[in-house]
Design a protein around this motif. Structure first.
Motif, PDB file in Angstrom:
ATOM      1  N   ARG A  39      10.416   0.797  -5.252  1.00 56.38           N
ATOM      2  CA  ARG A  39       9.314   0.215  -4.417  1.00 56.38           C
ATOM      3  C   ARG A  39       8.991  -1.155  -5.045  1.00 56.38           C
ATOM      4  O   ARG A  39       8.890  -2.023  -4.277  1.00 56.38           O
ATOM      5  CB  ARG A  39       8.061   1.059  -4.761  1.00 56.38           C
ATOM      6  N   ARG A  65       0.789  -1.350   0.079  1.00 54.41           N
ATOM      7  CA  ARG A  65       0.128   0.040   0.059  1.00 54.41           C
ATOM      8  C   ARG A  65       0.869   1.304  -0.039  1.00 54.41           C
ATOM      9  O   ARG A  65       0.563   2.131  -0.488  1.00 54.41           O
ATOM     10  CB  ARG A  65      -0.784  -0.105   1.127  1.00 54.41           C
ATOM     11  N   TRP A  66       2.074   1.408   0.647  1.00 54.04           N
ATOM     12  CA  TRP A  66       3.197   2.222   0.855  1.00 54.04           C
ATOM     13  C   TRP A  66       2.379   3.493   1.049  1.00 54.04           C
ATOM     14  O   TRP A  66       2.351   4.527   0.373  1.00 54.04           O
ATOM     15  CB  TRP A  66       3.813   2.532  -0.644  1.00 54.04           C
ATOM     16  N   ASP A  67       1.751   3.388   2.394  1.00 50.75           N
ATOM     17  CA  ASP A  67       1.118   4.484   3.076  1.00 50.75           C
ATOM     18  C   ASP A  67       1.087   4.546   4.531  1.00 50.75           C
ATOM     19  O   ASP A  67       0.763   3.352   4.754  1.00 50.75           O
ATOM     20  CB  ASP A  67      -0.260   4.598   2.533  1.00 50.75           C
ATOM     21  N   PRO A  68       1.650   5.406   5.209  1.00 49.27           N
ATOM     22  CA  PRO A  68       1.706   5.406   6.798  1.00 49.27           C
ATOM     23  C   PRO A  68       0.232   4.854   7.360  1.00 49.27           C
ATOM     24  O   PRO A  68       0.542   4.274   8.217  1.00 49.27           O
ATOM     25  CB  PRO A  68       2.102   6.913   7.176  1.00 49.27           C
ATOM     26  N   SER A  69      -1.040   5.326   6.786  1.00 48.82           N
ATOM     27  CA  SER A  69      -1.990   4.743   7.201  1.00 48.82           C
ATOM     28  C   SER A  69      -2.252   3.236   7.408  1.00 48.82           C
ATOM     29  O   SER A  69      -2.850   2.619   7.993  1.00 48.82           O
ATOM     30  CB  SER A  69      -3.331   5.482   6.734  1.00 48.82           C
ATOM     31  N   ALA A  70      -1.567   2.673   6.512  1.00 45.83           N
ATOM     32  CA  ALA A  70      -1.401   1.177   6.509  1.00 45.83           C
ATOM     33  C   ALA A  70      -0.850   0.568   7.999  1.00 45.83           C
ATOM     34  O   ALA A  70      -1.164  -0.705   8.085  1.00 45.83           O
ATOM     35  CB  ALA A  70      -0.677   0.691   5.392  1.00 45.83           C
ATOM     36  N   ASN A 130       9.189   4.612  -7.760  1.00 47.54           N
ATOM     37  CA  ASN A 130       8.282   3.604  -7.875  1.00 47.54           C
ATOM     38  C   ASN A 130       9.111   2.267  -8.335  1.00 47.54           C
ATOM     39  O   ASN A 130       8.864   1.311  -8.247  1.00 47.54           O
ATOM     40  CB  ASN A 130       7.354   3.933  -9.140  1.00 47.54           C
ATOM     41  N   TYR A 179       9.611   2.686   5.229  1.00 47.27           N
ATOM     42  CA  TYR A 179       9.022   3.720   4.366  1.00 47.27           C
ATOM     43  C   TYR A 179       9.668   5.051   4.414  1.00 47.27           C
ATOM     44  O   TYR A 179       9.843   5.766   3.326  1.00 47.27           O
ATOM     45  CB  TYR A 179       7.577   4.128   4.929  1.00 47.27           C
ATOM     46  N   ASN A 180      10.220   5.485   5.499  1.00 45.46           N
ATOM     47  CA  ASN A 180      10.989   6.853   5.472  1.00 45.46           C
ATOM     48  C   ASN A 180      12.366   6.994   4.723  1.00 45.46           C
ATOM     49  O   ASN A 180      12.537   7.494   4.141  1.00 45.46           O
ATOM     50  CB  ASN A 180      11.140   7.581   6.799  1.00 45.46           C
ATOM     51  N   ASN A 223      12.075   6.213   0.923  1.00 48.73           N
ATOM     52  CA  ASN A 223      11.785   7.647   0.360  1.00 48.73           C
ATOM     53  C   ASN A 223      12.780   8.829   0.248  1.00 48.73           C
ATOM     54  O   ASN A 223      12.971   9.093  -0.664  1.00 48.73           O
ATOM     55  CB  ASN A 223      10.384   8.171   1.227  1.00 48.73           C
TER      56      ASN A 223
END
Length: 629
Positions: free
Chosen positions: A445, A401-406, A442, A422-423, A426
């Motif tokens: 990732r 998902r590559w989203d902190p909300s995950a 991308n 993640y950090n 990026n």
């Protein structure tokens, strides 16, 4: 721990006879109580198939039974790193080094101005080769790229199918000049055939030397051995040369006195080429270089080279201290010290990076490699031991998902792991974007996702106790070896351009990446399979090969894997050094050398789990301690 509910255990559950709580009390596992874990927690108890009684098992803070590797802690604390002195960062040392660079360039240029004594038509080739070989082994060749090319172009212009002599007017070729020339030219991408060595066999088709072992003869065989290690696939004569020269040198060591020559032979036999990291070789070579020089003019030449090498080593040592301080700040700021379930080897990984890339301008590559490898190690320990299968499936999905909300549905300890991945990915992508002038996130990732998928597959094998076929395990294992993701982002931060056609020769689908990953998987398994098996991880190259070949012993499997490694390394040599390639060696060198760095870590044992013996020595010798001027 406050009990909330009592669980009923499935009949097939295999538990240790007791656990120890935080206060040291012994607990009966049948009386373990577990708090309400909430909607997102899907902890899974390990069954007999995936739990080994020799493994450390414990009830974690969330009351899930977890497996832990018995690893020693970080041995390089922050206070120690901060206490290191680095006086060689002062401008005066750099100024002195720059003057010496100019003087050594004059030495190179003087070789084209024959004076009738030092450089003549009877020694001009070996003199050039000696200079090139010396600056390479001392770790200072980056200053003399044009001079090296000019010297080797001159040597190559006199190269023949029978080799070369000491000079362009030498009547006969000789083994020392030819072996050193072959090695030096091949390492720089010149098209030289290994068949040239056949001309130094006797009438029986065997390499042979006189019974009297003179120093000149020993040095010739030493250079033959060094040349034989740069073999390509299918070069039988290189295998023969290696076998003969290794045996000869080992016998010579028993007869000659302890000297700079004997120490040099010891080092070359010990490390070979693939595991002799350039900065370690430079440090070792400084201890023996020029000690047997008798001619006064030659002595002055060697002393200039040696002084420059020592200055460069120490100037870089000052840069290492600054980079290490930055890396330790990153490690602490990322929350890594709180991840107590995994190994912390960021200093060791930085050491490997600085042993293969000690050009000052690569200050992005070295910490970047250390960061990537630290994350890989955290993930390795989480997927192999600490995480439950359900947790790992959640984490794998979150990465995609590559989203902190995950992180909302992840266990607490996984949230920190997710955010450091993640950090850092990026941040390294932003650095790579600047260096390459294009978006890289991308692409990178996708590499991380494939790596995580490979780990997930291994976690399933561990949970089920399954031993797959060798081919299935090997192909997945090349991805989970993590060579690709440890190399990809760090090399993209360098000043080397990687347009698409070049990247394809370094990354997927390149043969170089596949072979480098294979070396890491095969050699890593030969060093780790027994400890992994004790932790309940049955699948390895060794066990899978034995399953595919019933009746095969463990020794047979190891012999087969070692033979595979030898063949893979030859293929890797070819991918790096093949002549007339559209991609320069410099663009492939970092990815190739990362394979060498990892290989060194597995030379004696799993040097990443047991990092307090040879790996610690490497850190001290190449990062912690400057050389005496």
């Amino acid at each position: 721990m406050s009990p909330v509910s009592v669980i009923s255990l499935p009949s097939d559950l295999c538990l240790p006879t007791s656990f120890i709580d935080r206060s040291g009390r012994e607990l009966n596992p049948l009386h373990i109580t577990i708090p309400n874990l909430g909607m997102c927690r899907k902890g899974k108890l390990m069954t007999c198939a995936s739990m080994s009684m020799s493994l450390t098992t414990a009830v974690s803070d969330d009351a899930v039974i977890r497996r832990r590797g018995d690893f020693h802690s970080n041995i390089w604390d922050d206070d120690f790193i901060q206490s290191l002195s680095a006086p060689y960062g002062e401008p005066s040392y750099r100024e002195r080094a720059e003057r010496l660079v100019g003087e050594v360039k004059k030495l190179f240029n003087s070789m084209s101005e024959e004076d009738g004594e030092l450089i003549t038509p009877l020694n001009d080739l070996i003199q050039r080769l000696w200079m090139v070989d010396s600056v390479e082994r001392l770790g200072i060749d980056r200053h003399f790229k044009n001079e090296i090319k000019s010297a080797l172009d001159h040597v190559y212009s006199y190269w023949s199918e029978k080799g070369i002599g000491c000079g362009r007017e030498s009547v006969v070729t000789d083994l020392n000049s030819t072996a050193l020339g072959f090695r030096t030219l091949r390492l720089r991408g010149y098209d030289v055939s290994a068949d040239v060595l056949n001309h130094f066999k006797n009438q029986s088709g065997q390499f042979a030397c006189t019974l009297k072992q003179t120093e000149d003869q020993i040095r010739a065989v030493l250079n033959l051995y060094r040349a034989s290690l740069i073999a390509f696939p299918g070069e039988k004569v290189m295998d023969e040369a290696e076998t003969f020269s290794a045996k000869y040198l080992k016998e010579a060591l028993q007869k000659i006195p302890v000297s700079s020559l004997s120490r040099e032979i010891d080092d070359v036999l010990e490390y070979g080429w693939h595991t002799y990291l350039p900065r370690l070789e430079a440090r070792n070579y400084m201890d023996v270089f020029g000690q047997d020089t008798e001619n006064s003019e030659s002595y002055m030449k060697t002393q200039k080279l040696l002084e420059l090498a020592k200055l460069e080593f120490n100037i870089f040592h000052a840069l290492q201290k600054r980079e290490l301080e930055y890396l330790v700040r990153w490690w602490k700021g990322s929350g890594s010290p709180h991840m107590t379930f995994c190994r912390h080897r960021h200093v060791e990984y930085y050491t490997l990076a600085s042993c293969i890339a000690f050009e000052p301008q690569h200050s992005g590559f070295r910490p970047g490699f250390a960061k990537a490898c630290h994350i890989i190690t955290v993930l390795d320990d989480m997927y192999d031991t600490f995480g439950t299968l359900d947790e790992l499936e959640l984490f794998t999905a979150a990465i995609k998902r590559w989203d902190p909300s995950a992180t909302e549905c992840l266990p607490e300890y996984m949230k920190g792991v997710y955010m450091i991945v993640y950090n850092t990915v990026n941040e390294m992508s932003q650095e790579a974007d600047k260096a390459q002038g294009q978006d890289t996130l991308n692409y990178c990732r996708q590499a991380w996702e494939k790596y995580i998928d490979a780990y997930m597959q291994e976690a399933k094998w561990i949970a089920s106790g399954e031993v797959p076929t060798f081919e299935e395990y090997y192909e997945n294992g090349k991805v989970s070896s993590a060579h690709r993701i440890s190399a990809l982002q760090p090399i993209l931060t360098t000043d080397i351009p990687f347009p698409e056609h070049v990247l394809k020769e370094v990354d997927i689908p390149s043969k170089l990446n596949d072979l480098a990953s294979a070396v890491l998987r095969l050699r890593g398994d030969t060093r780790c399979y027994q400890a992994d098996r004790a932790r309940g991880e049955e699948a390895s190259c060794i066990s899978c090969y034995m399953k595919d070949n019933p009746g095969t012993s463990e020794e047979d499997a190891l012999n087969h894997i070692n033979a595979m490694i030898s063949d893979v390394i030859k293929g890797l040599n070819w991918e790096l050094l093949k002549p007339n390639s559209s991609v320069p060696i410099s663009a492939k060198k970092h990815a190739f050398d990362i394979s060498r760095a990892f290989h060194y870590g597995y030379k004696y044992r799993d040097g990443y789990s047991v990092a307090n013996i040879e790996t610690k020595s490497l850190v001290k010798r190449t990062v912690i301690d400057p050389v005496t001027l």
